[in-house]
Design a protein around this motif. Structure first.
Motif, PDB file in Angstrom:
ATOM      1  N   HIS A 127     -11.321  18.840   2.245  1.00 48.64           N
ATOM      2  CA  HIS A 127     -10.320  19.915   2.166  1.00 48.64           C
ATOM      3  C   HIS A 127     -11.060  21.232   1.917  1.00 48.64           C
ATOM      4  O   HIS A 127     -12.081  21.254   1.220  1.00 48.64           O
ATOM      5  CB  HIS A 127      -9.340  19.612   1.033  1.00 48.64           C
ATOM      6  N   ALA A 162      -4.197  30.012   6.334  1.00 47.60           N
ATOM      7  CA  ALA A 162      -2.783  29.607   6.370  1.00 47.60           C
ATOM      8  C   ALA A 162      -2.412  28.747   5.160  1.00 47.60           C
ATOM      9  O   ALA A 162      -1.234  28.468   4.940  1.00 47.60           O
ATOM     10  CB  ALA A 162      -2.499  28.831   7.657  1.00 47.60           C
ATOM     11  N   ILE A 163      -3.403  28.337   4.377  1.00 46.14           N
ATOM     12  CA  ILE A 163      -3.124  27.418   3.254  1.00 46.14           C
ATOM     13  C   ILE A 163      -2.556  28.198   2.074  1.00 46.14           C
ATOM     14  O   ILE A 163      -3.207  29.096   1.539  1.00 46.14           O
ATOM     15  CB  ILE A 163      -4.402  26.654   2.843  1.00 46.14           C
ATOM     16  N   GLY A 164      -1.332  27.869   1.728  1.00 46.72           N
ATOM     17  CA  GLY A 164      -0.691  28.466   0.555  1.00 46.72           C
ATOM     18  C   GLY A 164      -0.365  29.936   0.701  1.00 46.72           C
ATOM     19  O   GLY A 164      -0.063  30.608  -0.283  1.00 46.72           O
ATOM     20  N   GLU A 216      -6.568  22.588   9.376  1.00 55.68           N
ATOM     21  CA  GLU A 216      -5.975  23.453   8.360  1.00 55.68           C
ATOM     22  C   GLU A 216      -6.699  24.803   8.358  1.00 55.68           C
ATOM     23  O   GLU A 216      -7.750  24.945   7.692  1.00 55.68           O
ATOM     24  CB  GLU A 216      -6.107  22.823   6.974  1.00 55.68           C
ATOM     25  N   ASN A 225      -0.137  16.661  -0.113  1.00 57.40           N
ATOM     26  CA  ASN A 225      -1.309  16.857  -0.976  1.00 57.40           C
ATOM     27  C   ASN A 225      -0.842  17.625  -2.206  1.00 57.40           C
ATOM     28  O   ASN A 225      -0.551  18.813  -2.112  1.00 57.40           O
ATOM     29  CB  ASN A 225      -2.359  17.658  -0.186  1.00 57.40           C
ATOM     30  N   LYS A 249      -2.575  18.333  -4.768  1.00 57.33           N
ATOM     31  CA  LYS A 249      -3.683  19.072  -5.391  1.00 57.33           C
ATOM     32  C   LYS A 249      -3.697  18.802  -6.905  1.00 57.33           C
ATOM     33  O   LYS A 249      -3.328  17.715  -7.328  1.00 57.33           O
ATOM     34  CB  LYS A 249      -3.572  20.562  -5.073  1.00 57.33           C
ATOM     35  N   GLY A 271       0.946  20.927   1.519  1.00 63.14           N
ATOM     36  CA  GLY A 271       0.590  21.161   0.127  1.00 63.14           C
ATOM     37  C   GLY A 271       1.827  21.465  -0.703  1.00 63.14           C
ATOM     38  O   GLY A 271       2.563  20.570  -1.121  1.00 63.14           O
ATOM     39  N   GLY A 272       2.097  22.750  -0.908  1.00 64.52           N
ATOM     40  CA  GLY A 272       3.173  23.186  -1.803  1.00 64.52           C
ATOM     41  C   GLY A 272       4.515  22.518  -1.548  1.00 64.52           C
ATOM     42  O   GLY A 272       5.214  22.121  -2.492  1.00 64.52           O
ATOM     43  N   GLY A 299      -1.052  23.866   6.650  1.00 68.16           N
ATOM     44  CA  GLY A 299      -1.119  25.290   6.310  1.00 68.16           C
ATOM     45  C   GLY A 299       0.271  25.886   6.332  1.00 68.16           C
ATOM     46  O   GLY A 299       0.794  26.195   7.397  1.00 68.16           O
ATOM     47  N   SER A 300       0.895  25.970   5.120  1.00 72.84           N
ATOM     48  CA  SER A 300       2.222  26.596   4.979  1.00 72.84           C
ATOM     49  C   SER A 300       3.312  25.923   5.814  1.00 72.84           C
ATOM     50  O   SER A 300       4.219  26.602   6.300  1.00 72.84           O
ATOM     51  CB  SER A 300       2.146  28.096   5.285  1.00 72.84           C
ATOM     52  N   LEU A 337      -0.170  17.857   7.172  1.00 75.80           N
ATOM     53  CA  LEU A 337      -0.678  17.732   5.811  1.00 75.80           C
ATOM     54  C   LEU A 337      -0.055  18.899   5.052  1.00 75.80           C
ATOM     55  O   LEU A 337      -0.261  20.062   5.406  1.00 75.80           O
ATOM     56  CB  LEU A 337      -2.208  17.806   5.795  1.00 75.80           C
TER      57      LEU A 337
HETATM   58  C1  PEP Z   1      -3.095  22.064   1.919  1.00 75.08           C
HETATM   59  O1  PEP Z   1      -3.633  22.475   0.923  1.00 75.08           O
HETATM   60  O2  PEP Z   1      -3.536  21.040   2.469  1.00 75.08           O
HETATM   61  C2  PEP Z   1      -1.944  22.781   2.443  1.00 75.08           C
HETATM   62  C3  PEP Z   1      -1.662  22.628   3.690  1.00 75.08           C
HETATM   63  O3  PEP Z   1      -1.272  23.611   1.549  1.00 75.08           O
HETATM   64  P1  PEP Z   1       0.088  24.411   1.844  1.00 75.08           P
HETATM   65  O4  PEP Z   1       1.018  23.493   2.600  1.00 75.08           O
HETATM   66  O5  PEP Z   1       0.610  24.751   0.482  1.00 75.08           O
HETATM   67  O6  PEP Z   1      -0.281  25.603   2.656  1.00 75.08           O
END
Ligand code: PEP
Length: 249
Positions: free
Chosen positions: A93, A167-169, A163, A9, A11, A230-231, A208-209, A228
């Motif tokens: 999300h 834990a996200i970001g 998620e 993702n 974003k 993100g970063g 999540g991370s 899933l």
């Molecule tokens: C997300 O936003 O779906 C996500 C999991 O972000 P990150 O991996 O950066 O924590």
């Protein structure tokens, strides 16, 4: 047998030059044993889909409107995503729930539209830190599942991403027992609502991370069918080792 899925993702990140990351990802994974999906910003979907046309990597959207067409300035329908080359969409999300006030009901009608358009539909659920600290995680997840998933689904098209918002970001990750508890709970709820056939074929992602250093441990948890990300999905060099960890799980 559920086919594992590594989903990225992006974003609100990425302009034209970022497409080089998709070329690099495709080059690194010409014949993956897992599904790979990247969800770039809407402005890149058409170009990304063209670049990846003859590769196994799929492209998805990060949101869609519940209607097919109409007076909804700035919105994009599920059909439009398909038309641009997307085969999947992320819905609900936590950033959309927070930034745009999306409720379970909003997510459910969007999901109905996405499923009708033939998109793989990734519905996100997850608790806040205060909800976890109050030991409400499973109640929150139960409410999000029953409110956000439409009644008519197929196991192949529906994906649930767990998620935890905290834990996200953030670099924080639940321990593997905590992930296993929630994934097991989600599986049981899906089986109870949709029957074992559908319930067992829905893929459950953790998000999540996730990064290269923790991916293998997370993928070893029962009922984790992928991630899933993100970063760590923004650069092929970061996402590729996560794909490889999933292939070896
Ligand atoms: C997300 O936003 O779906 C996500 C999991 O972000 P990150 O991996 O950066 O924590």
């Amino acid at each position: 047998m559920r086919r594992k899925l590594a989903a990225g993702n992006w974003k609100m990140n990425g302009t034209g030059p970022a497409l080089a990351q998709l070329e690099a990802l495709a080059k690194a994974h010409p014949d993956p044993s897992v599904d790979i999906l990247v969800c770039p910003p809407a402005t890149l979907i058409d170009r990304a889909a063209r670049i990846l046309r003859d590769t196994p990597i799929a492209i998805g959207g990060q949101d869609c409107h519940a209607e097919t067409t109409g007076a909804h300035t700035g919105d994009i329908s599920a059909e439009m995503l398909r038309d641009a080359g997307a085969t999947a969409v992320i819905l609900g999300h936590s950033e959309r729930r927070a930034d745009h006030g999306e409720t379970n009901e909003t997510v459910r009608i969007k999901a109905r539209a996405a499923l009708q358009a033939g998109l793989v539909t990734i519905i996100c659920v997850g608790e806040s830190l205060s909800e976890r600290e109050a030991a409400n995680t499973l109640d929150i997840i139960a409410g999000q599942l029953s409110g956000s998933i439409p009644d008519l689904v197929t196991g192949e098209q529906l994906v649930i991403a767990y998620e935890p918002i905290w834990a996200i970001g953030t670099g924080k990750v639940p321990d593997t027992n905590e992930i296993g508890e929630v994934h097991g709970f989600i599986r049981t709820r899906l089986e109870r609502r949709f029957g074992t056939g559908v319930g067992r074929s829905v893929r459950l992602l953790y998000g999540g991370s996730v990064k290269a250093s923790n991916a293998a441990e997370i993928f070893a948890v029962p009922d984790v069918d992928g991630a899933l990300v993100g970063g760590a999905s923004l650069k092929a060099d970061d996402f590729s080792p996560i794909v490889e960890a999933l292939e070896s799980a």
